[in-house]
Scaffold this motif. Structure first.
Motif, PDB file in Angstrom:
ATOM      1  N   LYS A   1       9.618  63.236 -10.633  1.00  8.14           N
ATOM      2  CA  LYS A   1      10.228  64.496 -10.173  1.00  8.14           C
ATOM      3  C   LYS A   1      10.577  64.508  -8.680  1.00  8.14           C
ATOM      4  CE  LYS A   1      10.109  67.040 -14.026  1.00  8.14           C
ATOM      5  NZ  LYS A   1       9.158  68.011 -14.490  1.00  8.14           N
TER       6      LYS A   1
ATOM      7  N   GLN B   1      13.514  73.094 -12.453  1.00 12.20           N
ATOM      8  CA  GLN B   1      13.663  72.801 -13.883  1.00 12.20           C
ATOM      9  C   GLN B   1      14.997  73.342 -14.407  1.00 12.20           C
ATOM     10  OE1 GLN B   1      11.632  70.777 -15.440  1.00 12.20           O
ATOM     11  NE2 GLN B   1      12.735  70.896 -17.387  1.00 12.20           N
TER      12      GLN B   1
ATOM     13  N   GLU C   1       9.755  69.177  -6.526  1.00 17.57           N
ATOM     14  CA  GLU C   1       9.081  70.441  -6.827  1.00 17.57           C
ATOM     15  C   GLU C   1       8.587  71.106  -5.556  1.00 17.57           C
ATOM     16  OE1 GLU C   1       6.228  69.645  -9.967  1.00 17.57           O
ATOM     17  OE2 GLU C   1       7.834  69.938 -11.446  1.00 17.57           O
TER      18      GLU C   1
END
Ligand code: KMT
Ligand code: NI
Length: 178
Positions: free
Chosen positions: A138, A75, A64
């Motif tokens: 992530k 995403q 991210e």
């Protein structure tokens, strides 16, 4: 170290672990043409790449903090990787840092999940249906190795291009003679 298990097929966030509790052995993976190795160094990856005549590679970082366009763009990218697809060439993935899940279809069309962390290498045969996602942490940094020119083209399941592709026909032939 890699962990291999049947996906629980339950709804929910796709970055969750989805561990059904049913393990999958490396022999089962080999029967569908998927190979796993654990290597401490990239030099060991280089040996496999050379043996198999790989000519190209790149490094991908999915996080991210660094993804161009930010968390929303990441995403969106994850949703593309998570769409069931195949590629026309065999490919190798080697996890340099972080973790991720590769899901591959078994011979009964059920999802096997490979949870890969640092040092894990996976070989996906041409023509196998698969998908990828990050875990809830992530973050992954991985090497993507390609036989020839990097082929980014993903042929989505259900399309004529995928179903009637040379790689799909050859893949089905190779697993049926196993
Ligand atoms: C694939 O083939 O689906 C991918 O390369 C996913 C990203 S590699 C960490
Ligand atoms: Ni893919």
């Amino acid at each position: 170290m890699g962990a291999f298990y049947y996906h629980d097929e339950l709804p929910g966030t796709f970055t969750d672990e989805h561990n059904s509790g049913k393990p999958v052995s490396l022999e089962q993976l080999e029967k569908i043409g998927v190979f796993y190795r654990h290597f401490e160094t990239v030099e060991e990856v280089d040996v496999v790449a050379k043996e198999r005549n790989y000519k190209n590679r790149d490094e991908i970082v999915l996080s991210e903090a660094t993804f161009p366009g930010g968390p929303e763009a990441l995403q969106a990218k994850l949703e593309v990787f998570y769409k069931e697809h195949l590629h026309e060439d065999e490919e190798i993935r080697y996890i340099l840092d972080g973790e991720g899940y590769f899901d591959v279809r078994d011979d009964n069309d059920r999802w096997i999940r490979a949870k890969l962390t640092k040092g894990d290498l996976l070989i996906l045969p041409a023509g196998i249906y698969h998908r990828f996602t990050l875990s809830n942490s992530k973050y992954v940094r991985a090497l993507r190795l390609f036989k020839d020119e990097p082929k980014w083209v993903a042929l989505d399941r259900g399309t004529d291009q995928a179903e009637s592709s040379f790689s799909r026909t050859e893949y089905l032939r190779s697993v049926s003679v196993n």
